[in-house]
Motif scaffolding. Structure first.
Motif, PDB file in Angstrom:
ATOM      1  N   SER A  81       0.796  -1.219   0.000  1.00  0.00           N
ATOM      2  CA  SER A  81       0.000   0.000   0.000  1.00  0.00           C
ATOM      3  C   SER A  81       0.831   1.272   0.000  1.00  0.00           C
ATOM      4  N   ASP A  82       2.074   1.209   0.473  1.00  0.00           N
ATOM      5  CA  ASP A  82       2.866   2.433   0.523  1.00  0.00           C
ATOM      6  C   ASP A  82       4.106   2.379  -0.366  1.00  0.00           C
ATOM      7  N   ASP A  83       4.177   1.400  -1.264  1.00  0.00           N
ATOM      8  CA  ASP A  83       5.295   1.317  -2.197  1.00  0.00           C
ATOM      9  C   ASP A  83       4.925   1.997  -3.503  1.00  0.00           C
ATOM     10  N   PRO A  84       5.907   2.584  -4.186  1.00  0.00           N
ATOM     11  CA  PRO A  84       5.625   3.140  -5.505  1.00  0.00           C
ATOM     12  C   PRO A  84       5.126   2.069  -6.466  1.00  0.00           C
ATOM     13  N   TYR A  85       4.407   2.518  -7.451  1.00  0.00           N
ATOM     14  CA  TYR A  85       3.765   1.661  -8.442  1.00  0.00           C
ATOM     15  C   TYR A  85       4.730   0.672  -9.076  1.00  0.00           C
ATOM     16  N   GLY A  86       4.335  -0.596  -9.146  1.00  0.00           N
ATOM     17  CA  GLY A  86       5.128  -1.625  -9.797  1.00  0.00           C
ATOM     18  C   GLY A  86       4.838  -1.696 -11.286  1.00  0.00           C
ATOM     19  N   ASN A  87       5.639  -2.450 -11.999  1.00  0.00           N
ATOM     20  CA  ASN A  87       5.540  -2.473 -13.448  1.00  0.00           C
ATOM     21  C   ASN A  87       4.405  -3.336 -13.974  1.00  0.00           C
ATOM     22  N   SER A  88       3.982  -4.324 -13.228  1.00  0.00           N
ATOM     23  CA  SER A  88       2.975  -5.218 -13.758  1.00  0.00           C
ATOM     24  C   SER A  88       2.212  -5.872 -12.626  1.00  0.00           C
ATOM     25  N   THR A  89       1.147  -6.533 -12.994  1.00  0.00           N
ATOM     26  CA  THR A  89       0.335  -7.221 -12.001  1.00  0.00           C
ATOM     27  C   THR A  89      -0.149  -8.538 -12.575  1.00  0.00           C
ATOM     28  N   ASP A  90      -0.758  -9.349 -11.726  1.00  0.00           N
ATOM     29  CA  ASP A  90      -1.262 -10.632 -12.164  1.00  0.00           C
ATOM     30  C   ASP A  90      -2.670 -10.466 -12.717  1.00  0.00           C
ATOM     31  N   ILE A  91      -2.941 -11.049 -13.879  1.00  0.00           N
ATOM     32  CA  ILE A  91      -4.295 -11.106 -14.416  1.00  0.00           C
ATOM     33  C   ILE A  91      -4.879 -12.454 -14.006  1.00  0.00           C
ATOM     34  N   SER A  92      -5.778 -12.427 -13.036  1.00  0.00           N
ATOM     35  CA  SER A  92      -6.320 -13.674 -12.491  1.00  0.00           C
ATOM     36  C   SER A  92      -7.472 -14.217 -13.319  1.00  0.00           C
ATOM     37  N   GLN A  93      -8.214 -13.327 -13.998  1.00  0.00           N
ATOM     38  CA  GLN A  93      -9.258 -13.785 -14.900  1.00  0.00           C
ATOM     39  C   GLN A  93      -9.599 -12.701 -15.900  1.00  0.00           C
ATOM     40  N   ILE A  94     -10.166 -13.151 -17.006  1.00  0.00           N
ATOM     41  CA  ILE A  94     -10.582 -12.248 -18.078  1.00  0.00           C
ATOM     42  C   ILE A  94     -12.019 -12.589 -18.432  1.00  0.00           C
ATOM     43  N   ASP A  95     -12.918 -11.614 -18.372  1.00  0.00           N
ATOM     44  CA  ASP A  95     -14.312 -11.794 -18.764  1.00  0.00           C
ATOM     45  C   ASP A  95     -14.510 -11.190 -20.150  1.00  0.00           C
ATOM     46  N   PHE A 150       3.241  11.458  11.769  1.00  0.00           N
ATOM     47  CA  PHE A 150       4.160  10.763  10.880  1.00  0.00           C
ATOM     48  C   PHE A 150       5.600  11.147  11.222  1.00  0.00           C
ATOM     49  N   ASP A 151       6.484  10.179  11.196  1.00  0.00           N
ATOM     50  CA  ASP A 151       7.920  10.444  11.298  1.00  0.00           C
ATOM     51  C   ASP A 151       8.409  10.786   9.893  1.00  0.00           C
ATOM     52  N   LEU A 152       8.337  12.064   9.550  1.00  0.00           N
ATOM     53  CA  LEU A 152       8.632  12.469   8.177  1.00  0.00           C
ATOM     54  C   LEU A 152      10.099  12.295   7.830  1.00  0.00           C
ATOM     55  N   THR A 153      11.007  12.389   8.802  1.00  0.00           N
ATOM     56  CA  THR A 153      12.435  12.183   8.514  1.00  0.00           C
ATOM     57  C   THR A 153      12.662  10.755   8.010  1.00  0.00           C
ATOM     58  N   THR A 154      12.102   9.785   8.721  1.00  0.00           N
ATOM     59  CA  THR A 154      12.251   8.383   8.309  1.00  0.00           C
ATOM     60  C   THR A 154      11.496   8.112   7.016  1.00  0.00           C
ATOM     61  N   TYR A 155      10.282   8.638   6.923  1.00  0.00           N
ATOM     62  CA  TYR A 155       9.473   8.416   5.729  1.00  0.00           C
ATOM     63  C   TYR A 155      10.145   8.989   4.483  1.00  0.00           C
ATOM     64  N   ASN A 156      10.626  10.219   4.549  1.00  0.00           N
ATOM     65  CA  ASN A 156      11.233  10.848   3.376  1.00  0.00           C
ATOM     66  C   ASN A 156      12.510  10.148   2.937  1.00  0.00           C
ATOM     67  N   ALA A 157      13.184   9.474   3.872  1.00  0.00           N
ATOM     68  CA  ALA A 157      14.408   8.749   3.523  1.00  0.00           C
ATOM     69  C   ALA A 157      14.128   7.349   3.012  1.00  0.00           C
ATOM     70  N   SER A 158      12.877   6.887   3.139  1.00  0.00           N
ATOM     71  CA  SER A 158      12.564   5.494   2.821  1.00  0.00           C
ATOM     72  C   SER A 158      12.363   5.231   1.345  1.00  0.00           C
ATOM     73  N   GLY A 159      12.072   6.270   0.558  1.00  0.00           N
ATOM     74  CA  GLY A 159      11.760   6.071  -0.851  1.00  0.00           C
ATOM     75  C   GLY A 159      10.345   5.571  -1.092  1.00  0.00           C
ATOM     76  N   LYS A 160       9.539   5.506  -0.048  1.00  0.00           N
ATOM     77  CA  LYS A 160       8.162   5.049  -0.197  1.00  0.00           C
ATOM     78  C   LYS A 160       7.258   6.211  -0.585  1.00  0.00           C
ATOM     79  N   CYS A 161       5.969   5.894  -0.765  1.00  0.00           N
ATOM     80  CA  CYS A 161       5.007   6.920  -1.117  1.00  0.00           C
ATOM     81  C   CYS A 161       3.721   6.652  -0.355  1.00  0.00           C
ATOM     82  N   ILE A 162       2.831   7.632  -0.375  1.00  0.00           N
ATOM     83  CA  ILE A 162       1.486   7.470   0.154  1.00  0.00           C
ATOM     84  C   ILE A 162       0.532   7.611  -1.025  1.00  0.00           C
ATOM     85  N   PRO A 163      -0.052   6.486  -1.482  1.00  0.00           N
ATOM     86  CA  PRO A 163      -0.850   6.518  -2.709  1.00  0.00           C
ATOM     87  C   PRO A 163      -2.345   6.602  -2.446  1.00  0.00           C
ATOM     88  N   PHE A 164      -3.050   7.233  -3.366  1.00  0.00           N
ATOM     89  CA  PHE A 164      -4.503   7.222  -3.407  1.00  0.00           C
ATOM     90  C   PHE A 164      -4.940   6.904  -4.836  1.00  0.00           C
TER      91      PHE A 164
END
Length: 465
Positions: A50-64, A293-307
């Motif tokens: 939930s807090d990692d930057p977007y990955g390149n691909s995902t699993d397609i579990s089914q196709i309708d 939020f511990d912004l010092t640790t967060y900003n150094a982590s390379g993570k993101c907060i996505p919506f």
């Protein structure tokens, strides 16, 4: 960092084109049709937390795959998933042939939907199914959609290598002289994503401020509120992607009352799951007890907060390849009809030593706070007092206040939101950005510059015979 999960979830996938070459032939008469559909997918997958930057691909579990008549009634529906793994692999590779289709004029493709539709129902029912599943979807299971209502032109069908969906032999399919319809479907993710990266609280500094046509310079120090939460509002909770004429509804509008965030989440009753659309550091037991939020640790982590959020678009549009090769014709203007997403950075003030001074503006002091503190003249006129009020920390319930973002800029121009985009943004919050409500101040609202990344999406081409 304690995180509450979101309304929506998403990751990217490549949908690659399949077409058939051949000479155009005479019109195919009404009656039974066979249709060939191929979807090529990446061989590797990567889920994202939930807090990692977007990955390149995902699993397609089914196709309708839905085949409908002109009225949108589903004549035949097919779910291809891991329970028929052979077909799932085939449609990712050489493709599948669907035979015996009657009264079919349109084709719809939906990937990763949890609730399938069945023959005899309307394709418009997909909106209802979507509203029931999308808020609780896994992060790596984004829904992709597309359709084509014009399955022309007609071409010779001479490919005997495509397996039949029902497993019957393909040696006699197609027969000599058979014709095939072609339909190009652009599969796009249902949603877009914003990734809030580095978050900076500007604890001291100086800013040129214009009030009633007059310029002032404000110097502040020791402004150290803690960031306690980030909330999204003014978003649609579902999408009428296949319904005409309206494609979206169920807007969660930005609340007017400041008591609508309770214990780190939007208040119960605003929509189905009040714990969504929020990341917070609420720890309880009272309504306004936050760690921050511990912004010092967060900003150094390379993570993101996505919506994530729905962006209205016409799912029947096919790619528009411009001179730069981009597919950028899905939306022009404001696809939300004024209801653009808002983001609210919640702050709790605890430092009584915050100070600020409003000076008369002096261009010779080079917008330098130190020079103003040494040589500046404090403003005492009415407009200067108005600026002073803007810099006073406005407190709401629980000593909370908000920096509100209601627009995003790219290269100085406000963006037009597109489906299947990732908006990456850092943000710096200063005391003049703060209000006691969820409404941005007219003069000093936070305007964020973003970079934009595309989801992978390409064409899917079924052939009609």
């Amino acid at each position: 960092m304690k995180l509450r999960f979101l309304l929506l979830a998403v990751a990217g996938i490549g949908m690659l084109a399949c077409s058939k070459d051949g000479a155009e032939g005479p019109a195919v008469p009404d009656g039974s049709k066979s249709i060939v559909l191929k979807i090529a997918l990446p061989q590797t997958t990567r889920a994202i937390s939930s807090d990692d930057p977007y990955g390149n691909s995902t699993d397609i579990s089914q196709i309708d795959v839905y085949f409908t008549n002109d009225n949108g009634t589903i004549e035949q529906s097919y779910r291809i998933d891991n329970t028929n793994a052979t077909n799932l692999e085939a449609i990712k590779g050489a493709g599948l042939r669907f035979t015996g289709l009657e009264n079919v004029t349109r084709v719809y493709c939906v990937a990763n939907s949890k609730t399938p539709l069945h023959a005899g129902t309307s394709i418009k029912e997909f909106s209802k199914a979507l509203s029931e599943q999308q808020p609780t979807m896994d992060q790596n299971a984004s829904i992709f959609v597309g359709y084509d209502a014009d399955i022309t032109p007609i071409q010779v069908d001479d490919d005997t290598s495509i397996p039949n969906y029902d497993g019957t032999p393909t040696t006699d399919v197609p027969e000599a002289g058979d014709q095939v319809y072609n339909a190009i479907i652009q599969i796009r993710p249902m949603i877009s994503r914003i990734e809030w990266g580095k978050i900076t609280i500007k604890s001291e500094g100086g800013e040129k401020i214009t009030e009633n046509g007059k310029n002032y310079f404000v110097v502040w120090k020791n402004w150290t509120p803690k960031l306690t939460g980030i909330y999204q509002s003014n978003v649609y909770l579902t999408s009428k992607i296949f319904a005409d004429p309206d494609r979206v509804d169920a807007l969660f509008a930005t609340p007017a009352s400041m008591d609508q965030i309770v214990r780190g989440a939007w208040a119960a009753g605003l929509f189905t799951d009040p714990a969504t659309l929020a990341y917070s550091e609420y720890v309880g037991p009272g309504d306004y007890v936050y760690n921050g939020f511990d912004l010092t640790t967060y900003n150094a982590s390379g993570k993101c907060i996505p919506f994530h959020f729905f962006v209205p678009f016409d799912a029947s549009l096919t790619p528009n390849i411009d001179n730069d090769g981009s597919d950028n014709d899905i939306n022009t203007g404001d696809p939300f009809n004024g209801n653009k997403p808002h983001w609210h950075f919640q702050l709790q003030y605890e430092n009584p030593s915050y100070t600020y001074t409003v000076y008369e503006y002096n261009a010779g002091l080079n917008d330098n706070p130190t020079e103003y503190e040494t040589s500046g003249v404090e403003a005492t006129d009415d407009d200067g007092l108005k600026v002073s009020v803007d810099f006073a920390y406005p407190l709401g319930p629980g000593n909370l206040a908000y920096a509100n973002v209601d627009r995003l800029l790219q290269s100085g121009t406000e963006i037009t939101y597109q489906p299947g985009k990732i908006y990456k943004a850092d943000i710096t919050i200063a005391p003049f950005n703060i209000t006691s409500s969820f409404t941005p101040t007219t003069d000093y609202n936070v305007i964020v510059n973003v970079s934009v990344v595309d989801f992978e999406s390409e064409a899917v081409t079924p052939g009609f015979n």
